[in-house]
Scaffold this motif. Structure first.
Motif, PDB file in Angstrom:
ATOM      1  N   GLY A  55       0.820  -1.210   0.000  1.00  0.00           N
ATOM      2  CA  GLY A  55       0.000   0.000   0.000  1.00  0.00           C
ATOM      3  C   GLY A  55       0.849   1.254   0.000  1.00  0.00           C
ATOM      4  N   GLU A  56       0.280   2.310   0.512  1.00  0.00           N
ATOM      5  CA  GLU A  56       0.914   3.623   0.504  1.00  0.00           C
ATOM      6  C   GLU A  56       1.986   3.722   1.590  1.00  0.00           C
ATOM      7  OE1 GLU A  56      -1.100   6.972  -0.334  1.00  0.00           O
ATOM      8  OE2 GLU A  56      -2.470   5.983  -1.709  1.00  0.00           O
ATOM      9  N   PRO A  57       2.978   4.596   1.373  1.00  0.00           N
ATOM     10  CA  PRO A  57       3.981   4.788   2.423  1.00  0.00           C
ATOM     11  C   PRO A  57       3.354   5.445   3.646  1.00  0.00           C
ATOM     12  CG  PRO A  57       4.331   6.318   0.611  1.00  0.00           C
ATOM     13  CD  PRO A  57       3.237   5.406   0.199  1.00  0.00           C
ATOM     14  N   SER A  58       3.928   5.164   4.793  1.00  0.00           N
ATOM     15  CA  SER A  58       3.453   5.784   6.033  1.00  0.00           C
ATOM     16  C   SER A  58       3.673   7.295   5.956  1.00  0.00           C
ATOM     17  CB  SER A  58       4.231   5.205   7.218  1.00  0.00           C
ATOM     18  OG  SER A  58       5.597   5.603   7.125  1.00  0.00           O
ATOM     19  N   PRO A  59       2.994   8.063   6.784  1.00  0.00           N
ATOM     20  CA  PRO A  59       3.198   9.514   6.769  1.00  0.00           C
ATOM     21  C   PRO A  59       4.666   9.934   6.962  1.00  0.00           C
ATOM     22  CG  PRO A  59       1.170   9.016   7.915  1.00  0.00           C
ATOM     23  CD  PRO A  59       1.845   7.686   7.640  1.00  0.00           C
ATOM     24  N   PRO A  60       5.424   9.304   7.880  1.00  0.00           N
ATOM     25  CA  PRO A  60       6.838   9.708   7.986  1.00  0.00           C
ATOM     26  C   PRO A  60       7.632   9.415   6.710  1.00  0.00           C
ATOM     27  CG  PRO A  60       6.168   8.542   9.963  1.00  0.00           C
ATOM     28  CD  PRO A  60       5.054   8.387   8.975  1.00  0.00           C
ATOM     29  N   LEU A  61       7.367   8.270   6.071  1.00  0.00           N
ATOM     30  CA  LEU A  61       8.054   7.964   4.816  1.00  0.00           C
ATOM     31  C   LEU A  61       7.655   8.943   3.724  1.00  0.00           C
ATOM     32  CD1 LEU A  61       8.059   4.062   4.523  1.00  0.00           C
ATOM     33  CD2 LEU A  61      10.033   5.570   4.653  1.00  0.00           C
ATOM     34  N   ALA A  62       6.380   9.241   3.631  1.00  0.00           N
ATOM     35  CA  ALA A  62       5.908  10.174   2.611  1.00  0.00           C
ATOM     36  C   ALA A  62       6.554  11.548   2.789  1.00  0.00           C
ATOM     37  CB  ALA A  62       4.387  10.281   2.666  1.00  0.00           C
ATOM     38  N   GLU A  63       6.681  11.988   4.019  1.00  0.00           N
ATOM     39  CA  GLU A  63       7.309  13.287   4.286  1.00  0.00           C
ATOM     40  C   GLU A  63       8.790  13.256   3.941  1.00  0.00           C
ATOM     41  OE1 GLU A  63       7.781  17.297   5.392  1.00  0.00           O
ATOM     42  OE2 GLU A  63       6.135  16.088   4.598  1.00  0.00           O
ATOM     43  N   MET A  64       9.480  12.154   4.238  1.00  0.00           N
ATOM     44  CA  MET A  64      10.901  12.059   3.901  1.00  0.00           C
ATOM     45  C   MET A  64      11.082  12.044   2.387  1.00  0.00           C
ATOM     46  SD  MET A  64      13.770  12.297   5.345  1.00  0.00           S
ATOM     47  CE  MET A  64      13.432  11.899   7.052  1.00  0.00           C
ATOM     48  N   ILE A  65      10.193  11.378   1.666  1.00  0.00           N
ATOM     49  CA  ILE A  65      10.251  11.389   0.199  1.00  0.00           C
ATOM     50  C   ILE A  65      10.112  12.824  -0.300  1.00  0.00           C
ATOM     51  CG2 ILE A  65       9.025  10.700  -1.904  1.00  0.00           C
ATOM     52  CD1 ILE A  65       8.220   8.111  -0.321  1.00  0.00           C
ATOM     53  N   ARG A  66       9.175  13.572   0.277  1.00  0.00           N
ATOM     54  CA  ARG A  66       8.976  14.959  -0.120  1.00  0.00           C
ATOM     55  C   ARG A  66      10.235  15.786   0.115  1.00  0.00           C
ATOM     56  NH1 ARG A  66       8.685  19.634   1.505  1.00  0.00           N
ATOM     57  NH2 ARG A  66       8.804  19.156   3.707  1.00  0.00           N
ATOM     58  N   LYS A  67      10.887  15.585   1.251  1.00  0.00           N
ATOM     59  CA  LYS A  67      12.097  16.359   1.572  1.00  0.00           C
ATOM     60  C   LYS A  67      13.249  15.992   0.639  1.00  0.00           C
ATOM     61  CE  LYS A  67      10.834  17.179   6.327  1.00  0.00           C
ATOM     62  NZ  LYS A  67      11.062  16.950   7.740  1.00  0.00           N
ATOM     63  N   ILE A  68      13.407  14.718   0.352  1.00  0.00           N
ATOM     64  CA  ILE A  68      14.474  14.278  -0.558  1.00  0.00           C
ATOM     65  C   ILE A  68      14.223  14.821  -1.962  1.00  0.00           C
ATOM     66  CG2 ILE A  68      15.428  12.236  -1.732  1.00  0.00           C
ATOM     67  CD1 ILE A  68      15.071  10.765   1.021  1.00  0.00           C
ATOM     68  N   THR A  69      13.007  14.739  -2.427  1.00  0.00           N
ATOM     69  CA  THR A  69      12.668  15.242  -3.759  1.00  0.00           C
ATOM     70  C   THR A  69      12.859  16.751  -3.831  1.00  0.00           C
ATOM     71  OG1 THR A  69      11.094  13.432  -4.041  1.00  0.00           O
ATOM     72  CG2 THR A  69      10.868  15.299  -5.539  1.00  0.00           C
ATOM     73  N   ALA A  70      12.457  17.453  -2.789  1.00  0.00           N
ATOM     74  CA  ALA A  70      12.644  18.916  -2.762  1.00  0.00           C
ATOM     75  C   ALA A  70      14.116  19.282  -2.799  1.00  0.00           C
ATOM     76  CB  ALA A  70      11.976  19.503  -1.523  1.00  0.00           C
ATOM     77  N   ALA A  71      14.956  18.539  -2.088  1.00  0.00           N
ATOM     78  CA  ALA A  71      16.399  18.810  -2.094  1.00  0.00           C
ATOM     79  C   ALA A  71      16.989  18.567  -3.491  1.00  0.00           C
ATOM     80  CB  ALA A  71      17.104  17.947  -1.052  1.00  0.00           C
ATOM     81  N   LEU A  72      16.543  17.518  -4.153  1.00  0.00           N
ATOM     82  CA  LEU A  72      17.002  17.241  -5.519  1.00  0.00           C
ATOM     83  C   LEU A  72      16.557  18.361  -6.473  1.00  0.00           C
ATOM     84  CD1 LEU A  72      16.210  13.434  -5.752  1.00  0.00           C
ATOM     85  CD2 LEU A  72      18.507  14.461  -5.888  1.00  0.00           C
ATOM     86  N   ASP A  73      15.345  18.834  -6.294  1.00  0.00           N
ATOM     87  CA  ASP A  73      14.779  19.841  -7.200  1.00  0.00           C
ATOM     88  C   ASP A  73      15.268  21.253  -6.897  1.00  0.00           C
ATOM     89  OD1 ASP A  73      13.408  17.813  -8.432  1.00  0.00           O
ATOM     90  OD2 ASP A  73      11.496  18.239  -7.448  1.00  0.00           O
ATOM     91  N   ALA A  74      15.901  21.461  -5.755  1.00  0.00           N
ATOM     92  CA  ALA A  74      16.374  22.798  -5.375  1.00  0.00           C
ATOM     93  C   ALA A  74      17.591  23.246  -6.168  1.00  0.00           C
ATOM     94  CB  ALA A  74      16.679  22.846  -3.878  1.00  0.00           C
ATOM     95  N   ALA A  75      18.179  22.328  -6.889  1.00  0.00           N
ATOM     96  CA  ALA A  75      19.414  22.634  -7.647  1.00  0.00           C
ATOM     97  C   ALA A  75      19.141  23.591  -8.792  1.00  0.00           C
ATOM     98  CB  ALA A  75      20.027  21.339  -8.176  1.00  0.00           C
TER      99      ALA A  75
END
Length: 135
Positions: free
Chosen positions: A115-135
């Motif tokens: 199923g879907e990632p847990s809320p902590p996993l979903a938030e960590m995915i968001r932070k990792i993706t944001a860091a990648l996209d900040a370049a």
């Protein structure tokens, strides 16, 4: 286009990639962190191109010893942005390879759950993706 990475650039790349897996495993502390780390690590070990070669080298100099998830994130998230920026300047194709490699490792961690990632996993995915996209 030829990419030239210094020793420090390689350490930053490794910190970013391996650290992303560590952050995901930490965010999955209530789930299956060992399985998450294993799946993410296998994904990184399967990388190709320049990124794959750098990740395959012995990770001497990489420090992922934060005392908390926050300390680890303080090391990893800026490393993601720095590596993405550097690779974007030198070779956009390799920058895309780096981004996809990290995101495949993140997806590999998520695949350990039904199923879907847990809320902590979903938030960590968001932070990792944001860091990648900040370049």
């Amino acid at each position: 286009m030829s990419v030239t990475l210094s020793r420090q650039d390689k350490i930053t790349l490794r910190t970013a990639a391996w650290g992303s897996v560590s952050l995901m495993a930490a965010a999955d502390a209530a789930g299956r962190p060992h399985r998450a780390a294993t799946h993410g690590s296998i994904a990184l070990a399967s990388a190709t191109g320049l990124v794959g070669h750098v990740l395959a080298e012995w990770p001497k100099g990489v420090n992922l010893r934060g005392k908390s998830v926050a300390e680890l994130a303080d090391l990893v998230l800026p490393a993601l942005t720095a590596t993405s920026s550097l690779l974007n300047r030198q070779d956009p194709v390799e920058a895309d390879n780096f981004r996809r490699t990290v995101l495949v490792a993140v997806e590999a961690v998520v695949s350990t759950h039904k199923g879907e990632p847990s809320p902590p996993l979903a938030e960590m995915i968001r932070k990792i993706t944001a860091a990648l996209d900040a370049a």
